[in-house]
Enzyme design. Structure first.
Site, PDB file in Angstrom:
ATOM      1  N   GLU A 278       0.728  -1.224   0.256  1.00  0.00           N
ATOM      2  CA  GLU A 278      -0.019   0.009  -0.004  1.00  0.00           C
ATOM      3  C   GLU A 278       0.786   1.243   0.058  1.00  0.00           C
ATOM      4  O   GLU A 278       0.508   2.287  -0.827  1.00  0.00           O
ATOM      5  CB  GLU A 278      -1.004   0.078   1.158  1.00  0.00           C
ATOM      6  CG  GLU A 278      -1.982   0.876   1.285  1.00  0.00           C
ATOM      7  CD  GLU A 278      -3.328   0.551   2.232  1.00  0.00           C
ATOM      8  OE1 GLU A 278      -3.308  -0.616   2.350  1.00  0.00           O
ATOM      9  OE2 GLU A 278      -4.016   1.382   2.599  1.00  0.00           O
ATOM     10  N   GLU A 281       2.020   1.555  -3.287  1.00  0.00           N
ATOM     11  CA  GLU A 281       0.872   2.032  -4.160  1.00  0.00           C
ATOM     12  C   GLU A 281       0.726   3.715  -4.151  1.00  0.00           C
ATOM     13  O   GLU A 281       0.536   4.418  -5.081  1.00  0.00           O
ATOM     14  CB  GLU A 281      -0.369   1.466  -3.832  1.00  0.00           C
ATOM     15  CG  GLU A 281      -1.497   1.671  -4.744  1.00  0.00           C
ATOM     16  CD  GLU A 281      -2.771   1.100  -4.451  1.00  0.00           C
ATOM     17  OE1 GLU A 281      -2.912   0.271  -3.477  1.00  0.00           O
ATOM     18  OE2 GLU A 281      -4.008   1.273  -5.111  1.00  0.00           O
ATOM     19  N   CYS A 304      -8.396  -1.904   4.271  1.00  0.00           N
ATOM     20  CA  CYS A 304      -8.277  -2.987   5.286  1.00  0.00           C
ATOM     21  C   CYS A 304      -9.500  -3.195   5.827  1.00  0.00           C
ATOM     22  O   CYS A 304      -9.385  -4.351   6.282  1.00  0.00           O
ATOM     23  CB  CYS A 304      -7.343  -2.912   6.294  1.00  0.00           C
ATOM     24  SG  CYS A 304      -5.765  -1.871   5.784  1.00  0.00           S
ATOM     25  N   SER A 324      -7.454   1.754  -2.203  1.00  0.00           N
ATOM     26  CA  SER A 324      -6.247   1.083  -2.486  1.00  0.00           C
ATOM     27  C   SER A 324      -6.522  -0.216  -2.999  1.00  0.00           C
ATOM     28  O   SER A 324      -7.600  -0.903  -2.623  1.00  0.00           O
ATOM     29  CB  SER A 324      -5.340   0.822  -1.096  1.00  0.00           C
ATOM     30  OG  SER A 324      -4.457  -0.080  -1.528  1.00  0.00           O
ATOM     31  N   LYS A 363     -15.623  -9.477   8.099  1.00  0.00           N
ATOM     32  CA  LYS A 363     -14.385 -10.153   7.399  1.00  0.00           C
ATOM     33  C   LYS A 363     -14.838 -11.538   7.280  1.00  0.00           C
ATOM     34  O   LYS A 363     -14.461 -12.196   6.147  1.00  0.00           O
ATOM     35  CB  LYS A 363     -13.274 -10.424   8.673  1.00  0.00           C
ATOM     36  CG  LYS A 363     -12.338  -9.556   8.959  1.00  0.00           C
ATOM     37  CD  LYS A 363     -11.370  -9.188   8.108  1.00  0.00           C
ATOM     38  CE  LYS A 363     -10.568  -7.965   8.215  1.00  0.00           C
ATOM     39  NZ  LYS A 363      -9.914  -7.384   7.079  1.00  0.00           N
ATOM     40  N   GLU A 366     -16.393 -10.811   3.826  1.00  0.00           N
ATOM     41  CA  GLU A 366     -15.265 -10.526   3.034  1.00  0.00           C
ATOM     42  C   GLU A 366     -14.468 -11.761   2.512  1.00  0.00           C
ATOM     43  O   GLU A 366     -14.486 -12.038   1.241  1.00  0.00           O
ATOM     44  CB  GLU A 366     -14.047  -9.765   3.648  1.00  0.00           C
ATOM     45  CG  GLU A 366     -12.904  -9.302   2.570  1.00  0.00           C
ATOM     46  CD  GLU A 366     -11.664  -8.746   3.690  1.00  0.00           C
ATOM     47  OE1 GLU A 366     -11.287  -7.771   3.309  1.00  0.00           O
ATOM     48  OE2 GLU A 366     -11.274  -9.480   4.650  1.00  0.00           O
ATOM     49  N   GLU A 371     -14.304 -12.948  -5.563  1.00  0.00           N
ATOM     50  CA  GLU A 371     -12.987 -12.781  -6.009  1.00  0.00           C
ATOM     51  C   GLU A 371     -11.864 -13.358  -5.037  1.00  0.00           C
ATOM     52  O   GLU A 371     -10.630 -13.012  -5.529  1.00  0.00           O
ATOM     53  CB  GLU A 371     -12.786 -11.348  -6.560  1.00  0.00           C
ATOM     54  CG  GLU A 371     -12.983 -10.109  -5.461  1.00  0.00           C
ATOM     55  CD  GLU A 371     -14.455  -9.700  -5.211  1.00  0.00           C
ATOM     56  OE1 GLU A 371     -15.307 -10.379  -5.556  1.00  0.00           O
ATOM     57  OE2 GLU A 371     -14.403  -8.527  -4.485  1.00  0.00           O
ATOM     58  N   CYS A 520     -10.366  -1.433  14.894  1.00  0.00           N
ATOM     59  CA  CYS A 520     -10.613  -2.882  14.949  1.00  0.00           C
ATOM     60  C   CYS A 520     -10.842  -3.309  16.478  1.00  0.00           C
ATOM     61  O   CYS A 520     -11.515  -4.369  16.626  1.00  0.00           O
ATOM     62  CB  CYS A 520      -9.481  -3.861  14.266  1.00  0.00           C
ATOM     63  SG  CYS A 520      -9.212  -3.468  12.510  1.00  0.00           S
TER      64      CYS A 520
END
Lengths: 593, 209
Positions: A278, A281, A304, A324, A363, A366, A371, A520
């Site tokens: 990241e 990036e 994230c 990102s 999560k 996710e 994908e 988190c």
């Protein structure tokens, strides 16, 4: 200030405060089933009734402001009788199944009934019908258990700015839920699970995947590895009665080995890796913008936090190019565990099971995105929340507090302090700055102790500016450039920040957003009950973990250096592109039927 | 032209959103305007045209405090009910979640999310009407129309609803058909009341309240 007495205790309290708040200052606990810190008082549950001299009825302490000269009794025979009656009425409708309820251990309704001495229910009548909603991968709803306290409505609307849950219909028929009493997947729920973190009963909980994990562990054909997110180590102890903010990293490793995982790894490893990808990036985007004059999407947003990803896909699709492309550390870990690590132990991806321990319900969703299968199979098989791990350890008879410390396994187990602070709001930002600043200037990030205080703490939106001086040759285009960054946590705050960016009121290069209040450490899957005092203790523990590490900058992680040498090549390289990066897509706010 | 907002009973009907009574003065002009366009209620028009008209109307309501309920009322008067696509647009225009908007819609019995017939029959089951035989009147109307509460006849002529007190207790048992109050109805009278609406357009002259 108002002077009043509560149970004959004389005290002063700000006139803006409620009886409930004033009583807490006097050490008097008034029970409530609907009050949520940071949200408007509703007076919905009627459990916090108190007696106020001169008042005909018993007002709700949560929504009654204090007055000068007020005389309050919280424990009179009349109050006790009214509270018991309220509880009996709640219980008369409640379709509870207490013995088999997932909340049997910590149900607030059950605890309060015991506390107030409700030993029988005098009212018999219709019960709310049970209806289970398993439409999302992350959350389970059982309408029969709902006591309509509306805590979930409040956190979803007021804190998270999502509004997926609202009262539908009215009276006895009221259902707290999505539009038209449909399932949760029909509306724009980001599955952050903050509702499940405040629900007093078993009406909204995380979907439980413990049995699937036990099954995988028991299967001799499967090689089962576990990763633990940075925020777990500062909260898991609470599941065993330890003080919030107790660090249990070593004991957690020991416990996970006793559970039977073949390898105990660390999401912190892939958090360090995230910084490499990241950070590179970000610098690449800045170079394209400042040198190439290309139109690249800035500010760049962190990626994230999966609730934030869904939130952007639903509400700010025009900003998807700004996210990102880095997968979250959980998904980077999964993709690498089933390729890089699998190879090192001569396993095929399909023989591996990857289990994540996350502070997060989103999560779970996710990991099930279509994908997320870069290894050829699903990269992360099961996601357990901190609460589920607590239950799993209790099922296995593992007493976490009494264990000796152990360490993580190697190849995907080492981490720097920069990875630890991913758990806190502002942490990803600071971790990225520690590495990016050093890459650009060859010097350490200025500021005491590698920390950037303006982006730490519980303020909703935080900003900082850093001017680059002494950039080395490759990065000379950044010389004298002031980088503006912003940090938001809680999606309501994220919405405010996004709207100010959209209006052009603010302009940044890099923005960190975490879905949950506090980051988190305050995730929807963390031990109950999380308020700001608990958040601050966990945050402090994470900073202790960071400062206790010999290495505190992601690029110094030896296993991260090794994986680039042996497997990935370089950040944003071809293999990284395939395994560690992803894409996003706009989603409809209402599912068409 | 019948529109929901032109109901004369509005101010006395506690089943309807409170905001109507409070805001009815302000709303009069847009309401009439909406009413003019709301021919769909009687001659089903292309909903896509109505949706465009709704989009044009919404900004005005968004600016008003408490504008959601009036907007829903206007919408219902245009379409004869609240179609999901219209609710989605209202939710987006107001920046309120879909669940919140449907929560408001489902709270008030006045709102309907299913298409309604040309004539809406509402039977009062408030205390006074109930003790004077409202329930029997409802049974008779169910039998006459062949539908249950909340349903619409196949020919889209009648919809049947039950309410709790129309504020006309002196006329108990009371039945509202569209905006016409029928007083002291009994089970033997219902068929002839309906017959008037079957045979004449609107049936306006047959109200006796």
């Amino acid at each position: 200030m108002a002077t009043l007495t509560i149970n004959d205790i004389l005290l002063t309290a700000p006139e803006s405060s409620t009886i409930l708040e004033a009583a807490a200052r006097a050490g008097v606990r008034i029970p409530t089933l609907c009050n949520v810190e940071g949200c408007d008082a509703l007076g919905a549950c009627r459990v916090c009734l108190v007696e106020v001299a001169g008042a005909r009825n018993l007002p709700a302490a949560c929504s009654t402001p204090v007055r000068d000269g007020m005389v309050v009794h919280t424990n009179s025979p009349r109050v006790r009788k009214a509270r018991k009656q309220t509880l009996e009425l709640l219980l008369s409708e409640h379709n509870g199944d207490c013995q088999t309820c997932i909340r049997s251990r910590d149900c607030e309704l059950r605890e309060l009934s015991a506390e107030l001495g409700v030993t029988s229910v005098r009212y018999q009548g219709e019960k709310t019908s049970a209806r289970i909603d398993l439409s999302t991968p992350a959350l389970m709803r059982d309408i029969g258990k709902c006591i309509k306290c509306r805590r979930c409505v409040q956190v979803c609307s007021e804190i998270q700015g999502v509004g997926a849950l609202h009262p539908q219909s009215r009276g006895f028929d009221t259902v707290i839920g999505p539009a038209f009493m449909m399932d949760l997947d029909t509306v724009a729920c980001v599955q952050c699970g903050q509702c499940s973190a405040v629900c007093p009963v078993g009406a909204i909980t995380e979907r439980d995947y413990i049995e699937d994990v036990w099954k995988a562990i028991a299967d001799p054909e499967r090689f089962v590895v576990v990763q633990t997110a940075p925020a777990i180590r500062a909260a898991l102890g609470e599941e065993f009665g330890m003080e919030p903010g107790t660090l249990v990293t070593g004991r957690m490793c020991a416990a996970l080995r006793r559970v039977g995982f073949d390898r105990v790894f660390d999401t912190n490893f892939s958090a360090d890796l995230t910084i490499m990808e990241e950070g590179t990036e970000l610098l690449t985007r800045l170079k394209s913008a400042l040198v190439g004059g290309e139109s690249v999407a800035l500010p760049m947003f962190t990626s994230c936090s999966p609730g934030w990803i869904s939130f952007t896909e639903y509400y700010y699709p025009e900003y998807l190019p700004n996210l990102s492309t880095c997968k979250s550390p959980q998904q980077m870990f999964g993709a690498l565990a089933k390729t890089y690590y699998a190879k090192s132990v001569n396993k095929k991806p399909e023989e591996m099971t990857v289990v994540s321990i996350m502070p997060c319900t989103a999560k779970k969703a996710e990991s099930q995105r279509p994908e997320m299968n870069s290894s050829g199979v699903r990269d992360v098989d099961y996601v357990l929340t901190t609460r589920e791990l607590g239950r799993m350890l209790r099922q296995a008879g593992i007493d976490l507090p009494s264990l000796e410390d152990e360490g993580m396994d190697s190849l995907m187990g080492s981490s720097t302090g920069a990875a630890d602070i991913f758990a806190n709001t502002g942490g990803v930002m600071v971790a990225a700055l520690r590495t990016a600043y050093e890459i650009v200037t060859g010097r350490e990030l200025p500021g005491e102790n590698l920390r950037v205080e303006p982006v730490e703490g519980l303020a909703g939106v935080k900003e900082a500016s850093i001017t680059i001086t002494g950039a080395n040759e490759e990065w000379s285009f950044l010389e004298g450039v002031t980088l503006n960054v912003a940090v938001a946590h809680g999606l309501g705050n994220a919405r405010r920040l996004m709207d100010s960016i959209k209006r052009g009121d603010a302009s940044y290069h890099f923005v960190e957003v975490m879905t949950c209040p506090g980051g988190c450490i305050g995730g929807g899957g963390q031990p109950r009950y999380t308020d700001d005092s608990v958040r601050l203790k966990r945050i402090e523990a994470i900073y202790r973990e960071d400062q206790g590490k010999p290495l505190r900058k992601s690029h110094l992680n030896p296993e991260v250096q090794k994986i680039y040498n042996d497997f990935l090549g370089k950040p944003l390289g071809e293999r990284s592109h395939h395994l560690l990066h992803t894409h996003y897509a706009q989603r409809d706010l209402v599912k068409s039927n | 032209m019948n529109t929901a907002l032109n109901h004369t009973s509005m101010k006395v009907n506690p089943d309807m959103p409170v905001a109507v009574a409070e805001g009815s003065g302000d709303l009069e002009s847009p309401t009439h305007e909406a009413g003019e366009m709301a021919c769909s209620h009687h001659e089903p028009a292309d909903e896509s045209i109505l949706l465009e008209q709704l989009d044009d109307l919404l900004p005005e309501y968004v600016q008003k405090p408490g504008g959601l309920i009036p907007a829903l009322q206007v919408c219902q008067s245009m379409f004869g009910y609240l179609p999901q696509e219209a609710l989605k647009r209202i939710s987006e225009a107001f920046g309120k979640s879909y669940s919140e908007v449907t929560g408001v819609v489902s709270f008030y019995s006045f709102f309907s999310v299913v298409p309604r017939g040309k004539h809406l029959i509402r039977v009062c089951l408030g205390t006074a009407c109930y003790v004077r035989g409202g329930k029997e009147v409802l049974q008779a109307l169910k039998k006459d129309t062949g539908i249950d509460v909340g349903e619409t006849t196949e020919d889209r002529l009648f919809s049947l609803d039950a309410g709790r007190c129309f504020g006309a207790c002196g006329l108990a048992p009371a039945v509202l058909v569209d905006e016409n109050m029928h007083k002291r109805v009994n089970a033997s009278k219902t068929a002839s009341i309906l017959e008037n609406y079957r045979t004449s357009e609107g049936g306006k002259s047959h109200g006796d309240g």
